[in-house]
Design a protein around this motif. Structure first.
Motif, PDB file in Angstrom:
ATOM      1  N   ARG A  61      57.066  15.327 -96.979  1.00  0.00           N
ATOM      2  CA  ARG A  61      57.907  14.167 -96.633  1.00  0.00           C
ATOM      3  C   ARG A  61      58.881  13.795 -97.744  1.00  0.00           C
ATOM      4  O   ARG A  61      60.009  13.369 -97.480  1.00  0.00           O
ATOM      5  N   HIS A  62      58.449  13.931 -99.000  1.00  0.00           N
ATOM      6  CA  HIS A  62      59.194  13.286-100.084  1.00  0.00           C
ATOM      7  C   HIS A  62      59.712  14.215-101.185  1.00  0.00           C
ATOM      8  O   HIS A  62      60.590  13.797-101.944  1.00  0.00           O
ATOM      9  N   TYR A  63      59.190  15.431-101.300  1.00  0.00           N
ATOM     10  CA  TYR A  63      59.625  16.288-102.400  1.00  0.00           C
ATOM     11  C   TYR A  63      61.018  16.856-102.152  1.00  0.00           C
ATOM     12  O   TYR A  63      61.331  17.278-101.032  1.00  0.00           O
ATOM     13  N   PRO A  64      61.868  16.919-103.179  1.00  0.00           N
ATOM     14  CA  PRO A  64      63.098  17.718-103.072  1.00  0.00           C
ATOM     15  C   PRO A  64      62.735  19.182-102.838  1.00  0.00           C
ATOM     16  O   PRO A  64      61.616  19.612-103.150  1.00  0.00           O
ATOM     17  N   GLU A  65      63.669  19.939-102.304  1.00  0.00           N
ATOM     18  CA  GLU A  65      63.378  21.323-101.917  1.00  0.00           C
ATOM     19  C   GLU A  65      62.822  22.141-103.084  1.00  0.00           C
ATOM     20  O   GLU A  65      61.828  22.846-102.943  1.00  0.00           O
ATOM     21  N   ARG A  66      63.455  22.040-104.241  1.00  0.00           N
ATOM     22  CA  ARG A  66      63.022  22.850-105.378  1.00  0.00           C
ATOM     23  C   ARG A  66      61.598  22.496-105.796  1.00  0.00           C
ATOM     24  O   ARG A  66      60.791  23.376-106.103  1.00  0.00           O
ATOM     25  N   ALA A  67      61.293  21.199-105.811  1.00  0.00           N
ATOM     26  CA  ALA A  67      59.944  20.760-106.200  1.00  0.00           C
ATOM     27  C   ALA A  67      58.912  21.233-105.185  1.00  0.00           C
ATOM     28  O   ALA A  67      57.797  21.626-105.550  1.00  0.00           O
ATOM     29  N   VAL A  90      54.516  25.141-103.741  1.00  0.00           N
ATOM     30  CA  VAL A  90      54.020  26.279-102.965  1.00  0.00           C
ATOM     31  C   VAL A  90      53.619  27.424-103.886  1.00  0.00           C
ATOM     32  O   VAL A  90      52.525  28.010-103.750  1.00  0.00           O
ATOM     33  N   LEU A  91      54.479  27.754-104.835  1.00  0.00           N
ATOM     34  CA  LEU A  91      54.197  28.869-105.742  1.00  0.00           C
ATOM     35  C   LEU A  91      52.966  28.589-106.607  1.00  0.00           C
ATOM     36  O   LEU A  91      52.160  29.486-106.858  1.00  0.00           O
ATOM     37  N   LYS A  92      52.820  27.346-107.045  1.00  0.00           N
ATOM     38  CA  LYS A  92      51.651  27.014-107.862  1.00  0.00           C
ATOM     39  C   LYS A  92      50.372  27.076-107.036  1.00  0.00           C
ATOM     40  O   LYS A  92      49.335  27.531-107.522  1.00  0.00           O
ATOM     41  N   ALA A  93      50.454  26.628-105.785  1.00  0.00           N
ATOM     42  CA  ALA A  93      49.282  26.724-104.909  1.00  0.00           C
ATOM     43  C   ALA A  93      48.877  28.188-104.722  1.00  0.00           C
ATOM     44  O   ALA A  93      47.682  28.519-104.733  1.00  0.00           O
ATOM     45  N   LEU A  94      49.860  29.055-104.548  1.00  0.00           N
ATOM     46  CA  LEU A  94      49.565  30.486-104.439  1.00  0.00           C
ATOM     47  C   LEU A  94      48.937  31.009-105.726  1.00  0.00           C
ATOM     48  O   LEU A  94      47.948  31.740-105.701  1.00  0.00           O
ATOM     49  N   GLY A  95      49.517  30.615-106.859  1.00  0.00           N
ATOM     50  CA  GLY A  95      49.010  31.080-108.145  1.00  0.00           C
ATOM     51  C   GLY A  95      47.590  30.627-108.422  1.00  0.00           C
ATOM     52  O   GLY A  95      46.830  31.320-109.106  1.00  0.00           O
ATOM     53  N   MET A  96      47.216  29.474-107.883  1.00  0.00           N
ATOM     54  CA  MET A  96      45.859  28.962-108.072  1.00  0.00           C
ATOM     55  C   MET A  96      44.882  29.500-107.033  1.00  0.00           C
ATOM     56  O   MET A  96      43.701  29.161-107.060  1.00  0.00           O
ATOM     57  N   LEU A 123      63.285  30.121-100.297  1.00  0.00           N
ATOM     58  CA  LEU A 123      61.834  30.261-100.459  1.00  0.00           C
ATOM     59  C   LEU A 123      61.427  31.717-100.240  1.00  0.00           C
ATOM     60  O   LEU A 123      60.528  32.221-100.929  1.00  0.00           O
ATOM     61  N   ASN A 124      62.082  32.397 -99.309  1.00  0.00           N
ATOM     62  CA  ASN A 124      61.830  33.825 -99.126  1.00  0.00           C
ATOM     63  C   ASN A 124      62.025  34.581-100.437  1.00  0.00           C
ATOM     64  O   ASN A 124      61.195  35.412-100.821  1.00  0.00           O
ATOM     65  N   ALA A 157      59.616  33.387 -94.235  1.00  0.00           N
ATOM     66  CA  ALA A 157      60.209  33.324 -92.891  1.00  0.00           C
ATOM     67  C   ALA A 157      60.761  34.718 -92.591  1.00  0.00           C
ATOM     68  O   ALA A 157      61.868  35.053 -93.001  1.00  0.00           O
ATOM     69  N   PHE A 158      59.957  35.524 -91.904  1.00  0.00           N
ATOM     70  CA  PHE A 158      60.325  36.927 -91.719  1.00  0.00           C
ATOM     71  C   PHE A 158      61.588  37.085 -90.880  1.00  0.00           C
ATOM     72  O   PHE A 158      62.313  38.067 -91.032  1.00  0.00           O
ATOM     73  N   ASP A 159      61.877  36.110 -90.014  1.00  0.00           N
ATOM     74  CA  ASP A 159      63.092  36.201 -89.207  1.00  0.00           C
ATOM     75  C   ASP A 159      64.352  35.939 -90.026  1.00  0.00           C
ATOM     76  O   ASP A 159      65.465  36.203 -89.562  1.00  0.00           O
TER      77      ASP A 159
END
Length: 227
Positions: free
Chosen positions: A139-145, A150-156, A174-175, A201-203
């Motif tokens: 809802r509230h994060y800017p796109e970059r944040a 997302v990347l940190k969640a993957l890394g963890m 993000l792709n 987003a594979f499409d």
């Protein structure tokens, strides 16, 4: 700072239903104390007491509701300083309770900077409270944040399927970040993050990107996305 009153009502009912009479009596007394002294010291004291007076599985919810009760009896301009102070004082479990409730404690995104600061933690449980099963970042994060989250969640190694709003944030940028991470993991002979296909987003991939992915030896969970 405004709260989501419908969620607040639901959470209060949920807690009351899980408490026996002596526990409910203590909880009502704690709320009365907070109404009289809705400051950080009183809120922190009662947060610590929740562990002694309430069932373990209700403590996080009770702590979040105690925060809400303090906010209800505090002037608007004191809301953010109050939450900042409690976050600063809180142990990991108290931080988890606060972050997990941000989406209904703060419907306007006033606590964005606090959330971004909290996201720098190296504790996977604290980070998971901020990133998973809550719509606050979406809802509230800017796109970059949001992408960094997302990347940190993957890394963890967190379950990326529990990151609310991820499909709505799919994009070409993000792709590229996801493909860069994939390249890093393959180059370092590390395991590919299991949730990585969900980020892409594979499409929106170019034909060349599709072709390259098909040529890589990727884990089985990628096959459904690449066929």
């Amino acid at each position: 700072m405004n709260m989501r009153l419908d969620r607040l009502t639901e959470q209060r009912q949920a807690l009351r239903q899980q408490l026996q009479a002596p526990q409910l009596q203590w909880w009502q007394q704690a709320q009365a104390q907070l109404a009289q002294q809705p400051d950080a010291t009183t809120a922190a004291l009662l947060s610590g007491q929740c562990k002694r007076h309430l069932p373990g599985h209700t403590v996080a919810l009770a702590r979040a509701l105690a925060l809400a009760h303090a906010l209800e009896h505090t002037p608007q301009d004191a809301h953010l300083p109050l939450l900042r102070q409690l976050f600063l004082w809180g142990d990991d479990q108290e931080k988890i309770a606060l972050l997990g409730a941000l989406d209904w404690l703060d419907s306007d995104g006033v606590c964005l900077e606090l959330a971004l600061q909290a996201g720098r933690t190296s504790n996977p449980q604290v980070f998971a409270a901020l990133a998973l099963d809550t719509a606050y970042p979406s809802r509230h994060y800017p796109e970059r944040a949001f992408h960094q989250l997302v990347l940190k969640a993957l890394g963890m190694g967190l379950d990326i399927g529990r990151l609310v709003g991820l499909p709505q944030h799919h994009s070409v940028s993000l792709n590229q970040l996801a493909l860069d991470l994939l390249d890093e993991q393959l180059a370092a002979a590390r395991s590919v993050s299991p949730g990585l296909p969900r980020v892409i987003a594979f499409d929106l991939l170019s034909p060349a990107q599709h072709q390259r992915l098909r040529g890589l030896r990727l884990p089985p969970e990628w096959h459904a996305y690449l066929n």
